[in-house]
Design an enzyme around this catalytic site. Structure first.
Site, PDB file in Angstrom:
ATOM      1  N   CYS A 250     -10.877  -3.317  -3.759  1.00  0.00           N
ATOM      2  CA  CYS A 250      -9.936  -4.333  -4.257  1.00  0.00           C
ATOM      3  C   CYS A 250     -10.666  -5.594  -4.716  1.00  0.00           C
ATOM      4  O   CYS A 250     -10.260  -6.238  -5.679  1.00  0.00           O
ATOM      5  CB  CYS A 250      -8.901  -4.677  -3.195  1.00  0.00           C
ATOM      6  SG  CYS A 250      -7.705  -3.350  -2.962  1.00  0.00           S
TER       7      CYS A 250
ATOM      8  N   CYS B 193      -4.237   0.573  -2.253  1.00  0.00           N
ATOM      9  CA  CYS B 193      -4.020  -0.671  -1.515  1.00  0.00           C
ATOM     10  C   CYS B 193      -2.976  -1.553  -2.198  1.00  0.00           C
ATOM     11  O   CYS B 193      -2.777  -1.481  -3.419  1.00  0.00           O
ATOM     12  CB  CYS B 193      -5.318  -1.477  -1.434  1.00  0.00           C
ATOM     13  SG  CYS B 193      -6.617  -0.718  -0.475  1.00  0.00           S
TER      14      CYS B 193
ATOM     15  N   CYS C 165     -10.270  -5.070   0.730  1.00  0.00           N
ATOM     16  CA  CYS C 165     -11.367  -4.106   0.875  1.00  0.00           C
ATOM     17  C   CYS C 165     -12.321  -4.242  -0.319  1.00  0.00           C
ATOM     18  O   CYS C 165     -12.014  -4.910  -1.319  1.00  0.00           O
ATOM     19  CB  CYS C 165     -10.816  -2.687   0.957  1.00  0.00           C
ATOM     20  SG  CYS C 165     -10.298  -2.001  -0.635  1.00  0.00           S
TER      21      CYS C 165
ATOM     22  N   ASN D 177       0.844  -1.207   0.000  1.00  0.00           N
ATOM     23  CA  ASN D 177       0.000   0.000   0.000  1.00  0.00           C
ATOM     24  C   ASN D 177       0.872   1.246   0.000  1.00  0.00           C
ATOM     25  O   ASN D 177       1.934   1.287   0.626  1.00  0.00           O
ATOM     26  CB  ASN D 177      -1.017  -0.005   1.147  1.00  0.00           C
ATOM     27  CG  ASN D 177      -0.410  -0.155   2.526  1.00  0.00           C
ATOM     28  OD1 ASN D 177       0.617  -0.790   2.692  1.00  0.00           O
ATOM     29  ND2 ASN D 177      -1.050   0.418   3.523  1.00  0.00           N
TER      30      ASN D 177
ATOM     31  N   GLU E 129       0.410   5.214   0.558  1.00  0.00           N
ATOM     32  CA  GLU E 129      -0.515   6.268   1.015  1.00  0.00           C
ATOM     33  C   GLU E 129      -0.052   7.640   0.544  1.00  0.00           C
ATOM     34  O   GLU E 129       0.989   7.785  -0.095  1.00  0.00           O
ATOM     35  CB  GLU E 129      -0.633   6.196   2.545  1.00  0.00           C
ATOM     36  CG  GLU E 129      -1.227   4.864   2.987  1.00  0.00           C
ATOM     37  CD  GLU E 129      -1.461   4.749   4.483  1.00  0.00           C
ATOM     38  OE1 GLU E 129      -0.959   5.598   5.245  1.00  0.00           O
ATOM     39  OE2 GLU E 129      -2.155   3.791   4.878  1.00  0.00           O
TER      40      GLU E 129
ATOM     41  N   GLU F 148      -3.091  -4.691  -2.894  1.00  0.00           N
ATOM     42  CA  GLU F 148      -3.636  -5.621  -3.885  1.00  0.00           C
ATOM     43  C   GLU F 148      -3.724  -4.974  -5.263  1.00  0.00           C
ATOM     44  O   GLU F 148      -3.415  -5.587  -6.281  1.00  0.00           O
ATOM     45  CB  GLU F 148      -5.040  -6.091  -3.463  1.00  0.00           C
ATOM     46  CG  GLU F 148      -5.070  -6.932  -2.207  1.00  0.00           C
ATOM     47  CD  GLU F 148      -5.220  -6.111  -0.933  1.00  0.00           C
ATOM     48  OE1 GLU F 148      -4.759  -4.947  -0.890  1.00  0.00           O
ATOM     49  OE2 GLU F 148      -5.785  -6.652   0.035  1.00  0.00           O
TER      50      GLU F 148
HETATM   51  N1  THU Z   1      -5.104  -1.651   2.817  1.00  0.00           N
HETATM   52  C1  THU Z   1      -4.542  -2.467   1.872  1.00  0.00           C
HETATM   53  O1  THU Z   1      -3.510  -2.136   1.262  1.00  0.00           O
HETATM   54  N2  THU Z   1      -5.127  -3.663   1.637  1.00  0.00           N
HETATM   55  C2  THU Z   1      -6.180  -4.167   2.329  1.00  0.00           C
HETATM   56  O2  THU Z   1      -6.611  -5.287   2.061  1.00  0.00           O
HETATM   57  C3  THU Z   1      -6.810  -3.362   3.383  1.00  0.00           C
HETATM   58  C4  THU Z   1      -6.311  -1.968   3.541  1.00  0.00           C
HETATM   59  C5  THU Z   1      -4.428  -0.384   3.123  1.00  0.00           C
HETATM   60  C6  THU Z   1      -5.131   0.874   2.722  1.00  0.00           C
HETATM   61  C7  THU Z   1      -4.532   1.867   3.703  1.00  0.00           C
HETATM   62  O3  THU Z   1      -3.288   2.319   3.193  1.00  0.00           O
HETATM   63  C8  THU Z   1      -4.262   1.045   4.939  1.00  0.00           C
HETATM   64  O4  THU Z   1      -4.231  -0.306   4.518  1.00  0.00           O
HETATM   65  C9  THU Z   1      -5.283   1.223   6.043  1.00  0.00           C
HETATM   66  O5  THU Z   1      -6.571   1.052   5.551  1.00  0.00           O
END
Ligand code: THU
Length: 161
Positions: free
Chosen positions: A115, A73, A112, A62, A64, A75
């Site tokens: 994704c 994310c 999520c 991920n 940000e 994925e």
């Molecule tokens: N996140 C992911 O990368 N994958 C997931 O399956 C769930 C959430 C990330 C998004 C954000 O950067 C952080 O986790 C918190 O939500």
């Protein structure tokens, strides 16, 4: 009136030692790659690593952003990498893990909603299901045969043709 039901099966393992060598390797890679996440806002570092049907391995973490919605994310970073480096190649298995200094990483997390939609469309594009291995840095592991089972009643590309 017709009463319908949706259900799906998944496997649960107590820890990584119960997995096959191949699956254990993929999960270990996903746990390690969490180190490459850029998650200064959530402190939730997610790593995804996939084995493709051509034997290549791709990863995503991920990423940000100070403008929060810009973040992406692990994925979907992985799916973008796979589609760019190996177009048309199916993903056999994707392992997803996470690490955090604020919450425990002792149980599986699952993708999520956004994704799930992206995973489903990737499966549709290459006409092969994506098997998922879900786990934290330790503890139980869930294995799901096809990512699309996580999104029943999905909106699919077929609706636009
Ligand atoms: N996140 C992911 O990368 N994958 C997931 O399956 C769930 C959430 C990330 C998004 C954000 O950067 C952080 O986790 C918190 O939500």
């Amino acid at each position: 009136m017709l009463q319908n039901k949706f259900e799906f099966e998944y496997e649960v393992y107590n820890d990584i030692s119960e997995l096959t060598e191949k699956d254990a390797w993929l999960l270990a890679e996903a746990r390690t790659v969490t180190e490459n996440a850029y998650a200064p806002y959530s402190n939730f570092h997610v790593g995804a690593v996939a084995m493709l049907s051509n034997g290549e391995v791709v990863a995503g973490t991920n990423q940000e952003n100070a403008s929060y919605p810009v973040g992406i994310c692990a994925e979907r970073v992985l799916l973008g990498n796979a589609a760019t480096l190996y177009p048309g190649v199916s993903i056999e298995t994707m392992a997803i893990s996470y690490n955090s200094n604020t919450v425990k990483s002792d149980h599986p997390i699952s993708p999520c909603g956004m994704c799930r939609q992206a995973l489903l469309e990737y499966e549709t594009r290459v006409k092969k299901p994506i098997r998922l291995i879900l786990s934290g840095m330790e503890g139980k592991i869930q294995v799901i045969k096809a990512a699309n089972t996580l999104l029943p009643f999905a909106f699919t590309p077929g609706e636009l043709i």
